[in-house]
Design a protein around this motif. Sequence first.
Motif, short mmCIF file in Angstrom:
data_model
loop_
_atom_site.label_atom_id
_atom_site.label_comp_id
_atom_site.label_asym_id
_atom_site.label_seq_id
_atom_site.Cartn_x
_atom_site.Cartn_y
_atom_site.Cartn_z
N GLN A 64 0.84 -1.20 0.00
CA GLN A 64 0.00 0.00 0.00
C GLN A 64 0.88 1.25 0.00
O GLN A 64 0.59 2.23 -0.70
CB GLN A 64 -0.93 -0.02 1.22
CG GLN A 64 -1.96 1.10 1.23
CD GLN A 64 -2.92 1.02 0.03
OE1 GLN A 64 -3.53 -0.01 -0.21
NE2 GLN A 64 -3.04 2.11 -0.73
N ASP A 68 0.81 4.20 -2.70
CA ASP A 68 0.53 5.59 -2.32
C ASP A 68 1.66 6.51 -2.81
O ASP A 68 1.41 7.61 -3.31
CB ASP A 68 0.42 5.72 -0.79
CG ASP A 68 -0.85 5.02 -0.27
OD1 ASP A 68 -1.73 4.71 -1.10
OD2 ASP A 68 -0.92 4.76 0.95
N ARG A 71 1.39 7.00 -6.53
CA ARG A 71 0.26 7.89 -6.88
C ARG A 71 0.64 9.35 -6.63
O ARG A 71 0.32 10.24 -7.41
CB ARG A 71 -0.99 7.51 -6.05
CG ARG A 71 -2.23 8.29 -6.45
CD ARG A 71 -2.62 7.95 -7.88
NE ARG A 71 -3.56 8.88 -8.49
CZ ARG A 71 -3.24 9.96 -9.19
NH1 ARG A 71 -1.97 10.30 -9.37
NH2 ARG A 71 -4.17 10.72 -9.73
#
Length: 290
Positions: A64, A68, A71
């Motif tokens: 994750q 993140d 992104r």
Amino acid sequence: MGAEEIKNICVVGAGNMGHQIALSAALAGYKVRCTDVNREVLQKAEQFVTTYLPEKVAKGKLTQDAADAARANVMFSSDLREAAENADLVIEAVIEKLELKRSLFKQLDSICLPHTILATNSSYIVSSKIADVTSRTEKVCNMHFFNPALVMKLVEVVKGTHTSEKTTKTLMDVSLRMGKTPVLLQHEIYGFLVNRMLAAIKNEAIYLLDMGIAGHEDIDKAVTLALGYPMGPFRLMDLTGIDLTYFVAMERYQESGDPIYRPSPVIVEKFIKNEWGRKTGKGFYEYPEH
Ligand code: 3HC
């Protein structure tokens, strides 16, 4: 500029190749700005990133935190100046039209910082056909990724006579950091390594189809099942885009005047009907999920 100093990358063109090159760079920790004049293409690219990263997390292929970070590293903008002005490296991935690329490089040369490397992801156009519009020819080079760029590991770095060794070394190192394996072509040649070999099989496949020897599905089966390729030539053209096949053939035909390079009738027909492959929902095959 050495690879360790490259922090900001601008990708011009958010289509088939551009958005995946941008995301590959963002996943490798670069700050990336991806730009396109077409807002719809830009929106689609952003949507792809928004769904791709959680999918990889769900499959356990990405943490994750890494998703993140990736992104946060990539932003999309329709403003070329905003996207390119702080870049240390620009990777151009727009359609295969020489005049468009020349005019873009001219603009980029005036927008970008003096140290910025200007690379083209062109499949066929060598950088010596573009470099002379800039005031930094030693920093202009081919850096050619493969479709789908997030998956395919090879990058061809092609040295023009104008390109400095420092530039090719930097692009090789950036490719490595992006998890790719670069190969260096010491001299420019039309189609580089891969597309020259691919053209042989693609042209033969189109010839066999045009002659009515077999249908596209059977030709694809022959190539995948007997030669062990992951995809046959027709499915691959659908992936890379029949528009690309058309533009490349037209560009070469118009430049050489040699009818041997004229796009085959089946390619012209598909191009005119907007049957460009996966991107339009239909090519040699149909893609209802489009
Ligand atoms: N974009 C991003 N990722 C994709 C993708 C796409 N379009 N298609 C597949 N993938 C990913 C999947 O998410 C999956 O990732 P995961 O292992 O992390 O889950 C992985 O690839 C495998 O996908 P699938 O199981 O769905 O499908 P396949 O195993 O059949 O692989 C393929 C799909 C990678 C496209 C494979 O068929 C392949 O390698 N095809 C040949 C591609 C090729 O030859 N490319 C070079 C073209 S020439 C070129 O680009 C030159 C240019 O100048 C035109």
